[in-house]
Design a protein around this motif. Structure first.
Motif, short mmCIF file in Angstrom:
data_model
loop_
_atom_site.label_atom_id
_atom_site.label_comp_id
_atom_site.label_asym_id
_atom_site.label_seq_id
_atom_site.Cartn_x
_atom_site.Cartn_y
_atom_site.Cartn_z
N ILE A 290 0.82 -1.20 0.00
CA ILE A 290 0.00 0.00 0.00
C ILE A 290 0.86 1.26 0.00
CG2 ILE A 290 -1.68 1.30 1.39
CD1 ILE A 290 -2.87 -1.31 2.29
N GLY A 291 2.07 1.17 0.55
CA GLY A 291 2.88 2.35 0.74
C GLY A 291 3.48 2.93 -0.53
N ASP A 292 3.46 2.20 -1.62
CA ASP A 292 4.02 2.72 -2.87
C ASP A 292 3.05 3.70 -3.52
OD1 ASP A 292 6.12 2.15 -5.21
OD2 ASP A 292 4.10 2.28 -6.07
N PRO A 293 3.49 4.88 -3.96
CA PRO A 293 2.57 5.88 -4.54
C PRO A 293 1.79 5.39 -5.75
CG PRO A 293 4.69 6.89 -4.02
CD PRO A 293 4.86 5.41 -3.82
N THR A 294 2.43 4.61 -6.61
CA THR A 294 1.73 4.11 -7.79
C THR A 294 0.65 3.12 -7.39
OG1 THR A 294 3.65 4.41 -9.23
CG2 THR A 294 1.98 2.83 -9.95
N ARG B 253 -3.02 5.16 -16.61
CA ARG B 253 -3.27 6.60 -16.79
C ARG B 253 -3.62 7.27 -15.46
NH1 ARG B 253 -5.35 4.58 -21.64
NH2 ARG B 253 -7.44 4.25 -20.77
N ARG B 254 -4.42 6.58 -14.66
CA ARG B 254 -4.82 7.16 -13.37
C ARG B 254 -3.60 7.33 -12.45
NH1 ARG B 254 -10.53 6.26 -12.72
NH2 ARG B 254 -10.40 7.08 -10.60
N ALA B 255 -2.65 6.41 -12.54
CA ALA B 255 -1.47 6.47 -11.69
C ALA B 255 -0.34 7.29 -12.31
CB ALA B 255 -0.97 5.06 -11.38
N GLY B 256 -0.49 7.63 -13.59
CA GLY B 256 0.53 8.42 -14.27
C GLY B 256 1.81 7.67 -14.55
N VAL B 257 1.68 6.38 -14.92
CA VAL B 257 2.87 5.57 -15.20
C VAL B 257 2.71 4.88 -16.55
CG1 VAL B 257 3.40 5.18 -12.77
CG2 VAL B 257 1.91 3.56 -13.98
#
Length: 237
Positions: free
Chosen positions: A22-26, A47-51
């Protein structure tokens, strides 16, 4: 004499693996997107995570292996969703502790106001309207609490649910929690989580009391208050 580590005495669950996921931003961005209660393909989550899509695929694999996300195949397409309402509750609980995202535009201000007014928390109504719904169901004796967090339907409540088109026998046959308090992170007061509020929210969407906005947000119909008043007045009849 060596004492037992404090952590070993306090915790009876190994929290580190889940906390790492859970701690990872993506990954938390993906979990937050799936907390809207929808099934999404990997491309949408990227797209929602920007990766990049390949990066999203690697993160999703870890979430699936960690038991937080499941994959549903429909033909050639694969859709991701949370592994259940407990995962959504964990995301909601973290939102209670997290600082607010800075508002840097009129658009983000409107989105924040929408979420505070009415939104979905996985699949049930949350925000000010969700808190209000619980308060009013208790006030008209449609629900009553039988312990410090769970609710049951009264005779008056059964009539109201029938009027709304909610099939209580179907809900009784599920293994899901029926109606439990869920602390609302925008209101700091409880709304309802579980099978009953999910069914009520579904009916409100079907009947046009609320409609979907962007993400988790819900638009409240102009005559929502009148409809709610009319429905709840049936508890006395």
């Amino acid at each position: 004499m060596t004492s037992e580590p404090t952590v070993g005495r306090v915790l009876d669950r190994d929290l580190a693996p889940v906390a790492s996921l859970i701690g990872d931003p993506t990954r938390i961005a993906m979990l937050a997107a799936l907390a809207e209660g929808r099934s999404l393909p990997a491309g949408d989550l990227a797209r929602r995570a920007g990766v990049h899509p390949a990066t999203a695929t690697a993160h999703l694999r870890r979430l699936v292996e960690g038991g937080l996300v499941v994959v549903r195949a429909q033909g050639r397409h694969r859709y991701h969703e949370l592994a259940g309402p407990r995962v959504a509750a964990a995301v909601e609980a973290m939102a209670q502790l997290a600082p607010a995202t800075p508002v840097r535009s009129l658009r983000s201000d409107r989105a924040a106001r929408t979420l505070a007014e009415a939104r979905t928390c996985y699949d049930h109504l949350a925000g000010r309207r969700g808190v209000e719904l619980r308060d009013r169901l208790l006030a008209v004796d449609a629900l009553r609490m039988f312990d410090d967090r769970d609710h049951e339907v009264t005779a008056a409540g059964r009539r109201l649910m029938a009027d709304m088109g909610v099939e209580l026998p179907e809900l009784d046959r599920t293994r899901r929690v029926f109606a439990r308090t869920c602390l609302d992170w925008t209101q700091r007061r409880p709304h309802l989580a579980g099978a009953l509020p999910a069914a009520l929210t579904h009916r409100m969407l079907d009947l046009g009391w609320v409609s979907r906005a962007t993400g988790r947000g819900l638009h409240v119909a102009p005559d929502y208050d009148r409809r709610l008043d009319t429905w709840l007045s049936g508890s006395n009849g």
